[in-house]
Design a protein around this motif. Structure first.
Motif, short mmCIF file in Angstrom:
data_model
loop_
_atom_site.label_atom_id
_atom_site.label_comp_id
_atom_site.label_asym_id
_atom_site.label_seq_id
_atom_site.Cartn_x
_atom_site.Cartn_y
_atom_site.Cartn_z
N GLY A 172 0.81 -1.21 0.00
CA GLY A 172 0.00 0.00 0.00
C GLY A 172 0.84 1.26 0.00
O GLY A 172 0.52 2.24 -0.69
N VAL A 173 1.92 1.25 0.77
CA VAL A 173 2.84 2.39 0.78
C VAL A 173 3.49 2.56 -0.59
O VAL A 173 3.65 3.68 -1.09
CB VAL A 173 3.89 2.21 1.89
CG1 VAL A 173 5.01 3.24 1.75
CG2 VAL A 173 3.25 2.32 3.27
N ARG A 174 3.86 1.45 -1.20
CA ARG A 174 4.46 1.53 -2.54
C ARG A 174 3.52 2.21 -3.53
O ARG A 174 3.91 3.12 -4.27
CB ARG A 174 4.80 0.13 -3.06
CG ARG A 174 5.54 0.14 -4.41
CD ARG A 174 5.59 -1.24 -5.04
NE ARG A 174 4.28 -1.67 -5.51
CZ ARG A 174 3.72 -1.25 -6.65
NH1 ARG A 174 4.33 -0.37 -7.42
NH2 ARG A 174 2.53 -1.70 -7.01
N ARG A 175 2.26 1.79 -3.53
CA ARG A 175 1.29 2.37 -4.46
C ARG A 175 1.00 3.83 -4.12
O ARG A 175 0.93 4.68 -5.00
CB ARG A 175 -0.01 1.56 -4.42
CG ARG A 175 0.11 0.14 -4.91
CD ARG A 175 -1.26 -0.52 -4.91
NE ARG A 175 -1.18 -1.96 -5.13
CZ ARG A 175 -2.23 -2.75 -5.20
NH1 ARG A 175 -3.45 -2.25 -5.07
NH2 ARG A 175 -2.08 -4.05 -5.39
N LEU A 176 0.82 4.09 -2.84
CA LEU A 176 0.42 5.42 -2.41
C LEU A 176 1.47 6.46 -2.76
O LEU A 176 1.13 7.57 -3.19
CB LEU A 176 0.18 5.41 -0.89
CG LEU A 176 -0.39 6.69 -0.27
CD1 LEU A 176 -1.76 7.01 -0.84
CD2 LEU A 176 -0.47 6.53 1.25
N TYR A 177 2.74 6.10 -2.62
CA TYR A 177 3.81 7.06 -2.83
C TYR A 177 4.53 6.86 -4.17
O TYR A 177 5.56 7.49 -4.42
CB TYR A 177 4.80 7.01 -1.67
CG TYR A 177 4.18 7.51 -0.39
CD1 TYR A 177 4.13 8.87 -0.10
CD2 TYR A 177 3.58 6.63 0.50
CE1 TYR A 177 3.52 9.33 1.06
CE2 TYR A 177 2.97 7.08 1.66
CZ TYR A 177 2.95 8.43 1.93
OH TYR A 177 2.34 8.89 3.07
N GLY A 178 4.00 5.99 -5.02
CA GLY A 178 4.54 5.81 -6.36
C GLY A 178 5.96 5.27 -6.37
O GLY A 178 6.78 5.67 -7.21
N LEU A 179 6.26 4.35 -5.47
CA LEU A 179 7.61 3.78 -5.39
C LEU A 179 7.79 2.69 -6.44
O LEU A 179 6.83 1.99 -6.81
CB LEU A 179 7.87 3.21 -4.00
CG LEU A 179 7.65 4.18 -2.83
CD1 LEU A 179 7.92 3.47 -1.50
CD2 LEU A 179 8.55 5.40 -2.97
#
Length: 217
Positions: A172-179
């Motif tokens: 979720g963090v990857r998607r949210l912050y475009g990583l």
């Protein structure tokens, strides 16, 4: 009843106000709406459920746990009755029918013994700080840090837990912050620092936000 069960969810408005400062997280908050986390009132049952859910789907776990619970009065297993059942009261066929592998049977039995002999005191769990709860629960076979953190969030509603080993949170963090790739636990800690002291609520919104935005597409 070990913990008070409110008739409505706790007021998380302070958490939401704080987390909305993060422009990216604000999108998930808008998509999901109010936080509906509420404390649960039977820690033993919730931990048994968590053991059932290990390595199988939520749907299958719910079905198997239902078979297990259905063999107890009012469909509510208690530590004493579970110890009796799994220490010889049930035959192997019954144990298989309720979905307990040899390993999970050992886990549930060890959990029940911890509650029955007082090594885990439900009322004290509510009063302990987060590290003490984690230390207490992880003494039980089959309960690791992740399970203890889920207990803190979903049963005790502790507001500032960050389960950095949870793959759903990291994705979720990857998607949210475009990583470009799924972040390591330390990276998640760094990103989540501004969420303090409401990291549990931010985590909940990330879990729910991925599903909410996916359903809109």
């Amino acid at each position: 009843m070990f913990f008070p069960t409110p008739t409505q969810p706790p007021d998380w408005s302070a958490a939401i106000k704080h987390l909305r400062r993060d422009a990216k997280l604000r999108r998930y908050i808008a998509a999901v709406g109010p936080c509906t986390l509420i404390p649960r009132d039977n820690p033993f049952v919730m931990l048994v459920r968590s053991i059932y859910s290990q390595q199988i789907s939520t749907t299958i776990a719910a079905t198997l746990y239902g078979r297990f619970a259905g063999r107890f009065p009012r469909k509510t297993p208690t530590p004493r009755r579970v110890v009796a059942a799994l220490s010889g009261g049930w035959d192997d066929a019954t144990i298989r029918h309720v979905g307990l592998s040899r390993q999970k049977r050992e886990y549930v039995l060890d959990l029940a013994r911890h509650f029955e002999d007082g090594r885990i005191k439900p009322k004290l769990l509510y009063k302990m700080d987060d590290p003490a709860v984690i230390e207490t629960l992880t003494r039980v076979k089959g309960i690791g840090r992740w399970t203890a953190e889920m207990f803190l969030i979903f049963v005790l509603n502790r507001p500032d837990v960050l389960p950095v080993d949870d793959l759903g949170l990291r994705e979720g963090v990857r998607r949210l912050y475009g990583l470009a790739e799924r972040p390591r636990p330390q990276t998640v800690r760094e990103i989540a620092e501004p969420w303090t002291p409401w990291r549990s609520i931010a985590t909940w919104y990330i879990w729910r936000g991925m599903s909410a935005l996916k359903s809109e597409n």
